[in-house]
Structures are given as C-alpha cells and as structure tokens.
Write an enzyme that holds these catalytic residues in place. Structure first.
Site, PDB file in Angstrom:
ATOM      1  N   ASP A  74       0.875  -1.163   0.000  1.00 30.82           N
ATOM      2  CA  ASP A  74       0.000   0.000   0.000  1.00 30.82           C
ATOM      3  C   ASP A  74       0.906   1.205   0.000  1.00 30.82           C
ATOM      4  O   ASP A  74       1.835   1.302   0.803  1.00 30.82           O
ATOM      5  CB  ASP A  74      -0.959   0.028   1.184  1.00 30.82           C
ATOM      6  CG  ASP A  74      -2.117   0.975   0.879  1.00 30.82           C
ATOM      7  OD1 ASP A  74      -2.868   0.698  -0.073  1.00 30.82           O
ATOM      8  OD2 ASP A  74      -2.252   2.008   1.557  1.00 30.82           O
ATOM      9  N   SER A  75       0.660   2.092  -0.937  1.00 31.52           N
ATOM     10  CA  SER A  75       1.596   3.193  -1.100  1.00 31.52           C
ATOM     11  C   SER A  75       0.855   4.458  -1.467  1.00 31.52           C
ATOM     12  O   SER A  75      -0.336   4.431  -1.775  1.00 31.52           O
ATOM     13  CB  SER A  75       2.629   2.841  -2.172  1.00 31.52           C
ATOM     14  OG  SER A  75       2.008   2.271  -3.295  1.00 31.52           O
TER      15      SER A  75
HETATM   16  P1  IMP Z   1      -2.755   1.851  -3.607  1.00 33.57           P
HETATM   17  O1  IMP Z   1      -1.550   1.465  -2.809  1.00 33.57           O
HETATM   18  O2  IMP Z   1      -3.243   0.756  -4.476  1.00 33.57           O
HETATM   19  O3  IMP Z   1      -3.819   2.475  -2.742  1.00 33.57           O
HETATM   20  O4  IMP Z   1      -2.327   2.963  -4.663  1.00 33.57           O
HETATM   21  C1  IMP Z   1      -1.267   3.814  -4.418  1.00 33.57           C
HETATM   22  C2  IMP Z   1      -1.193   4.875  -5.497  1.00 33.57           C
HETATM   23  O5  IMP Z   1      -0.075   5.693  -5.152  1.00 33.57           O
HETATM   24  C3  IMP Z   1      -0.901   4.344  -6.878  1.00 33.57           C
HETATM   25  O6  IMP Z   1      -2.054   4.144  -7.640  1.00 33.57           O
HETATM   26  C4  IMP Z   1      -0.043   5.454  -7.480  1.00 33.57           C
HETATM   27  O7  IMP Z   1      -0.836   6.427  -8.034  1.00 33.57           O
HETATM   28  C5  IMP Z   1       0.636   6.072  -6.294  1.00 33.57           C
HETATM   29  N1  IMP Z   1       1.993   5.527  -6.213  1.00 33.57           N
HETATM   30  C6  IMP Z   1       2.445   4.564  -5.383  1.00 33.57           C
HETATM   31  N2  IMP Z   1       3.724   4.278  -5.648  1.00 33.57           N
HETATM   32  C7  IMP Z   1       4.063   5.073  -6.677  1.00 33.57           C
HETATM   33  C8  IMP Z   1       5.257   5.202  -7.405  1.00 33.57           C
HETATM   34  O8  IMP Z   1       6.270   4.511  -7.204  1.00 33.57           O
HETATM   35  N3  IMP Z   1       5.228   6.121  -8.382  1.00 33.57           N
HETATM   36  C9  IMP Z   1       4.139   6.881  -8.668  1.00 33.57           C
HETATM   37  N4  IMP Z   1       3.004   6.772  -8.037  1.00 33.57           N
HETATM   38  C10 IMP Z   1       2.962   5.871  -7.034  1.00 33.57           C
END
Ligand code: IMP
Length: 215
Positions: A74-75
């Site tokens: 999760d990021s």
């Molecule tokens: P989730 O973790 O699925 O909630 O989505 C995290 C969102 O953070 C992703 O859809 C990206 O838009 C953004 N994100 C996470 N890591 C990166 C990265 O390494 N580069 C650019 N965007 C990121």
C-alpha cells in the site's frame, strides 16, 4: 520465523505499475510469484486510514483466497502543504466517475491545491512517497516493511517512464523526476547494494533482508 514454503507466494496487487516493479525487484531471487490479477481475484475495499491497514486488508484477502503467503504494497504520495494528502487516498484522487483512473487529472488536482496554498517554491512543495509492504500468511499472521523517499513536487510533469505520480516527483539529490528515470535508476537497488532510492525499493530491501537472505 515461518518460512515461505516451496518458495512460492502471491502478489496482492492489481496495479500494473507496482506488479512490474515487483517483478524486477524479485527477479534475482528465484521465487515463483503469482499475482491476484492473473488469478482473477477481486480487489478488496481499502477501508483503512493508515497504509499498514490497507496493506493488511489486501494481503490477508489474497492469502485466504489462495492458501499461499501473500505480499501486498500500500503506497501513496504525501504532500506537506496539503497536510499529508492525498496519502492513503492517492489512487482515489485519480478515480473517475466511470471507475477508470486518470493520473494526469490527479496530478492537476494536487497542483491546483498547492497553488491555492501559494506553494510555488520547491521548499514549499515538500512531499514523500511511502510504501508499506505486508507479508501475510493464510492464518492471518502478518509482518510489515515500510520505505519512504523525500523530495518535492514539480510542475509541469516531466518524463514518460514509471507510473502514477512519478512525473511530478523529484527525489532529493536528483535533477530528474521518477518519470524521467528507468526502473533501475528509480529503485537504485539490487541485491548486494546498500543504497535504495524509491520508497518501494527501500521497503523491499527490508523485506529482502528479513525474508530472502539478503544482507
Ligand atoms: P494503492 O496502494 O493501491 O492504494 O495505490 C497507491 C497509489 O499511489 C498508486 O495508484 C499510485 O498512483 C501512487 N503511487 C504509489 N507508488 C508510486 C510510485 O512509485 N510512483 C508513482 N506513483 C505511485
């Protein structure tokens, strides 16, 4: 520590950008890695307010559905001038009424809000990417690995590489955005290196040290 039996686990992500980055990071280790996307498993609703909570929701759902250890990520991007937003809602800010995601529109929204705050100089546009990896076993036991990278947000977006918000994020100490870096440069890490650059590589380095026998 419980082993990852048969050197086999599942990646709990449907995000093509993340899956490609994990494939590259995991390539040297000789594990069999499946993804919930290729197995046709649904995406659970991310109801947490912390990266750790959402990482657990995703990894736990994948581990119970497959009976395999699952690794999730999760990021998100946190902008200081926006009180840490979009944070855990980074992907949501890109979601369109038809359910598709448009990161050009999401980056424009961040930029509009920064301008409304008068945040024009680099030091007023401080931001970080955060990644929390969760390794979860089918019985619910889990471990977490967190990585962060500091930088600032640029405008206009620069670079066609990477995914998500990469074109507007310039990490400290570099003249280029993540969108202008190859995956190798963005991660800045392979087994044996002590330095990792991207949030995902920094979290992955901790996972690899704990779990894949990397020093
Ligand atoms: P989730 O973790 O699925 O909630 O989505 C995290 C969102 O953070 C992703 O859809 C990206 O838009 C953004 N994100 C996470 N890591 C990166 C990265 O390494 N580069 C650019 N965007 C990121």
């Amino acid at each position: 520590m419980r082993p990852i039996e048969n050197r086999k686990f599942v990646l709990a992500s449907h995000n093509k950008g993340k899956l490609a980055e994990f494939a590259g990071l995991l390539a040297p280790f000789g594990y069999e890695v499946l993804s919930v996307a290729e197995l046709g498993l649904p995406e659970p609703e991310e109801t947490g307010t912390e990266f750790e909570q959402n990482a657990y929701i995703k990894a736990h759902a994948a581990a119970t559905a497959t009976g395999l250890p699952a690794l999730s990520d999760d990021s998100g991007m946190c902008a200081d001038a926006l009180g840490g937003a979009p944070g855990v809602y980074t992907a949501d800010w890109a979601t369109q009424p038809d359910g598709s995601r448009d990161f050009g529109i999401a980056m424009e929204k961040v930029e509009r809000l920064l301008r409304e705050k008068g945040a024009l100089a680099p030091q007023q546009r401080r931001a970080r990417f955060v990644a929390v990896l969760c390794l979860c076993f089918p019985d619910g036991k889990a471990e977490f690995y967190r990585g962060e990278v500091e930088g600032h947000l640029v405008w206009p977006p620069r670079g066609e590489l990477g995914f998500g918000y990469d074109p507007v994020f310039q990490p400290d100490g570099y003249e280029r955005t993540f969108g202008e870096m190859t995956a190798e440069e963005k991660h800045g890490w392979k087994p044996g290196d002590t330095h990792a650059l991207s949030h995902r590589a920094r979290a992955f380095q901790k996972f690899a040290q704990a779990r894949l026998g990397v020093r």
